[in-house]
Design an enzyme around this catalytic site. Structure first.
Site, short mmCIF file in Angstrom:
data_model
loop_
_atom_site.label_atom_id
_atom_site.label_comp_id
_atom_site.label_asym_id
_atom_site.label_seq_id
_atom_site.Cartn_x
_atom_site.Cartn_y
_atom_site.Cartn_z
N HIS A 140 -7.33 75.04 63.34
CA HIS A 140 -6.95 75.05 64.79
C HIS A 140 -5.59 74.66 64.38
O HIS A 140 -4.48 74.94 65.18
CB HIS A 140 -7.62 73.99 65.36
CG HIS A 140 -7.15 73.30 66.37
ND1 HIS A 140 -7.51 73.49 67.77
CD2 HIS A 140 -6.13 72.44 66.67
CE1 HIS A 140 -6.84 72.99 68.62
NE2 HIS A 140 -6.03 72.27 67.95
N GLU A 141 -5.26 73.58 63.80
CA GLU A 141 -3.95 73.06 63.49
C GLU A 141 -2.93 74.06 62.80
O GLU A 141 -1.80 73.97 62.98
CB GLU A 141 -4.12 71.65 62.45
CG GLU A 141 -4.79 70.65 63.00
CD GLU A 141 -4.20 70.12 64.33
OE1 GLU A 141 -3.16 70.20 64.35
OE2 GLU A 141 -5.16 69.59 65.17
N HIS A 144 -1.22 76.24 65.33
CA HIS A 144 -0.11 75.68 66.16
C HIS A 144 0.98 75.90 65.29
O HIS A 144 2.39 76.14 65.99
CB HIS A 144 -0.19 74.08 65.92
CG HIS A 144 -1.29 73.65 67.28
ND1 HIS A 144 -1.20 73.90 68.54
CD2 HIS A 144 -2.40 72.70 67.03
CE1 HIS A 144 -2.30 73.35 69.12
NE2 HIS A 144 -2.71 72.60 68.38
N GLU A 216 -3.85 73.72 73.38
CA GLU A 216 -4.91 73.52 72.62
C GLU A 216 -6.03 74.46 72.79
O GLU A 216 -6.73 74.74 71.83
CB GLU A 216 -5.40 71.99 73.31
CG GLU A 216 -4.44 70.89 73.02
CD GLU A 216 -4.14 70.66 71.20
OE1 GLU A 216 -5.10 71.17 70.59
OE2 GLU A 216 -3.05 70.18 71.06
#
Length: 301
Positions: A140-141, A144, A216
């Site tokens: 997930h990070e 980004h 997100e």
């Protein structure tokens, strides 16, 4: 940078629109300050210094604020191993890896681009998560970074920072600067600066929140598709949302300034008002999104 993370055209469009609107707001803000303060040099220098500092040193500022430290492969072999596998799968540069010694279970990515990125996790997060859950959070990070929305949020937030600083400076200078020595015109200018800055802060706050909530969801989707295990990310979200609520309120208030960068917001159970202006979608929205991805992949939710 071209990675194997699934591109998100809606996210790209939202980032462009947000930056465009914030750019217009920035021009109007600087123009208003020039008219009110009649000091071009002061306004330009302050704006430039804050922007350059946030853009070029955002990773160092965030790590310092969260007491994070860059760790070597020898110090955190498991963490390095997971990031190495994910970056190889995503075909993207490997960021620096940092650890923050705090019980707050969270993670964040920062940096101006993929070649100058830092991925930081807390010891509280590593202690609570299973290996597949940790992999989901790290994916997930990393998304980004791959989507460049970390850099966009960093640049976008600087306008609100400037406006907030000016409001505070004007407020305290009015309170403690010796009112008797000021004429009426000076007071009018101070009030005008405070009003303009407060309006700019409010508008930039709303624009950033709208972008942050969507990014997100985009990162949840991209990370889940990269690992192929949406259920692991859903499990991590559920577990951390419950554990965050048990962190002392003092620690949550200190950490909440960085909510826009966190994997999960630092809010307790009683923060219902704060959640109205949250940087993240609700847990239910994120879990629904991951359930849809599980259905697409033909996996159990």
């Amino acid at each position: 940078m071209h990675s194997r993370f699934e591109p998100d055209r809606q996210l790209t469009a939202r980032m462009l629109v947000t930056l465009f609107l914030l750019g217009l707001l920035y021009v109007a803000f600087v123009g208003a300050l020039l008219v009110l303060l009649k000091s071009t040099l002061v306004v330009v220098v302050v704006a430039a210094v804050v922007l350059v500092s946030q853009y070029w040193f955002s990773d160092r500022i965030a790590l310092y604020a969260m007491h994070g430290r860059v760790v070597t492969r020898e110090q955190q072999p498991q963490l390095h191993g997971v990031v190495d596998r994910l970056c190889a799968t995503a075909d993207m540069p490997r960021p620096q890896i940092a650890v923050s010694d705090t019980d707050l279970p969270n993670a964040f990515a920062t940096g101006r681009n993929a070649d100058h990125a830092v991925l930081c996790v807390t010891t509280g997060l590593m202690r609570r998560l299973e290996p597949d859950e940790l992999e989901g959070v790290l994916a997930h990070e990393l998304s980004h970074v791959a989507h460049r929305d970390v850099a966009v949020i960093t640049v976008a937030s600087f306008l609100g920072v400037i406006a907030g600083l000016i409001v505070r400076f004007a407020f305290y200078s009015q309170m403690y600067g010796g009112r008797g020595r000021r004429d009426q015109n000076t007071m009018v200018v101070l009030l005008g600066v405070m009003a303009v800055s407060a309006a700019v802060y409010s508008l930039s706050f709303l624009l950033i929140r709208a972008l942050s909530r969507y990014r997100e969801l985009a990162a949840d989707r991209a990370g889940a598709l990269l690992t192929g295990h949406p259920s692991a990310l859903a499990s991590a979200l559920t577990k951390l949302d419950g554990d965050i609520a048990r962190i002392p309120s003092k620690d949550l208030r200190t950490a909440s300034a960085f909510n826009a960068f966190y994997f999960i917001p630092a809010f307790g159970k009683g923060d219902s008002l704060s959640r109205l202006f949250n940087t993240h979608p609700t847990l239910e929205q994120r879990l629904d999104g991951l359930a849809k991805i599980s259905a697409e992949l033909g996996r159990p939710a």
